[in-house]
Write a protein that holds these residues in place. Structure first.
Motif: not given
Lengths: 218, 218
Positions: B58, B66, B68-69, B131-132, B135, B138
């Protein structure tokens, strides 16, 4: 009060699916402050909020907190049943912010429904996508917004949720929502007070210039 | 090279579903540095990575980034097709970190499959959940880990991904992964060098004491 009025896609379910949910779910109530789910990866079950308010947050080893999102009436909480999906690899705490009623749907029931019904599975996708959007939004705030802008946003949201400009909330609680230190919140609130945006009292505050708070957000 | 070997749940699909995917998907290649998806909410399509590496990140209004993955071979990217779900309300940029081959599955094809197949819908749930989890992990790092610990973690991960202790990466690129300023990265790397953990050269660095970097993480 029936779960049928609160479960968001009720009318899209088959009578068989509806009756499985009706039979398995239990209406429960918790008091403000109580924890419903303690963040371990055990499966409390899925929650469908009837009334009140829940907050989902993560906590550091040192006890620092940050609120990921809130759940209001008709919202569903998946992460209290993280064992429904292998890939949910994080621990969320769920706490009642107000006296809250919710239906608890046992994990096994929901898991079975999700594996059989494309409607329920796709609805679950929408919930996950929505929570993911909340968390990415929060990441953007944390990374790129200054603390005073985040505080202004939080106070305006809180006021909208409460339907009041008077907020019964401590500096500590605000710090736990924002993931910051209480001292930082206290310093910013005192600054907001000196700017005529809020007035502070013990354990509460009042927004006296909402327009001024909104201008902080730009 | 066939998508059947890379689409993770291929053997669970019906022959009809398999043929829809085979007919609709296109194998594409992009060079390192190229953007595949530019973050607007238009629908590029779903990506199934064959080889290479993508990063999802993002970006702030001011241009800060940054990561995210990352996506490697056999990973699927949903967020380049955010219109498949109403609730996906955020913009992700997808960039090739290496020369990358991937299949592009048109959004309409996947959306139709997801609405008909409980297997594909539940697989999509698993991707979203994964993915959640990335995040939220992170978020925990950003909130509660100091910058030097995050840098040590990043260097060790990068070394594992590359299969080498020599990393061709600039301070600017590291800063964009971590969501921090280049100057901060430079300062920390110089400190790591003085501690005998890395040696720095122009546009690259070498990890000379991986054990020491690991100890930083504790």
């Amino acid at each position: 009060m029936e779960i049928s009025s609160y479960f968001p896609i009720w009318d899209s379910l088959t009578p068989g699916e509806q009756s499985q949910i009706l039979q398995a779910s239990t209406l429960m109530t918790v008091s403000a402050g109580q924890h419903i789910h303690d963040g371990t990866r055990k499966c409390t079950g899925l929650l469908v909020v009837a009334s009140g308010r829940l907050r989902a947050y993560i906590i550091s080893e040192g006890g620092r907190e940050i609120t990921l999102y809130r759940l209001l009436g008709k919202d569903m909480c998946l992460f209290s049943a993280s064992c429904i999906m292998h890939s949910l690899q994080f621990d969320v705490m769920i706490q009642a912010e107000k006296d809250t009623s919710f239906w608890l749907i046992p994990t096994d029931t929901y898991k079975k429904l999700m594996s059989e019904s494309v409607v329920i599975s796709n609805y679950t996708n929408e919930i996950l996508a929505s929570r993911m959007s909340d968390v990415v939004w929060l990441m953007e705030q944390v990374m790129w917004q200054s603390s005073d802008v985040r505080l202004a946003t939080f106070l305006l949201e809180e006021s909208a949720l409460e339907g009041s400009t008077k907020l019964s909330i401590t500096h500590e609680e605000i710090a736990n929502h924002l993931g910051t230190a209480r001292e930082v919140v206290t310093r910013m609130l005192k600054y907001f007070q000196s700017e005529g945006l809020v007035t502070l009292s013990r354990g509460s505050l009042e927004i006296i210039n909402p327009t001024g708070l909104k201008e902080r957000q730009n």
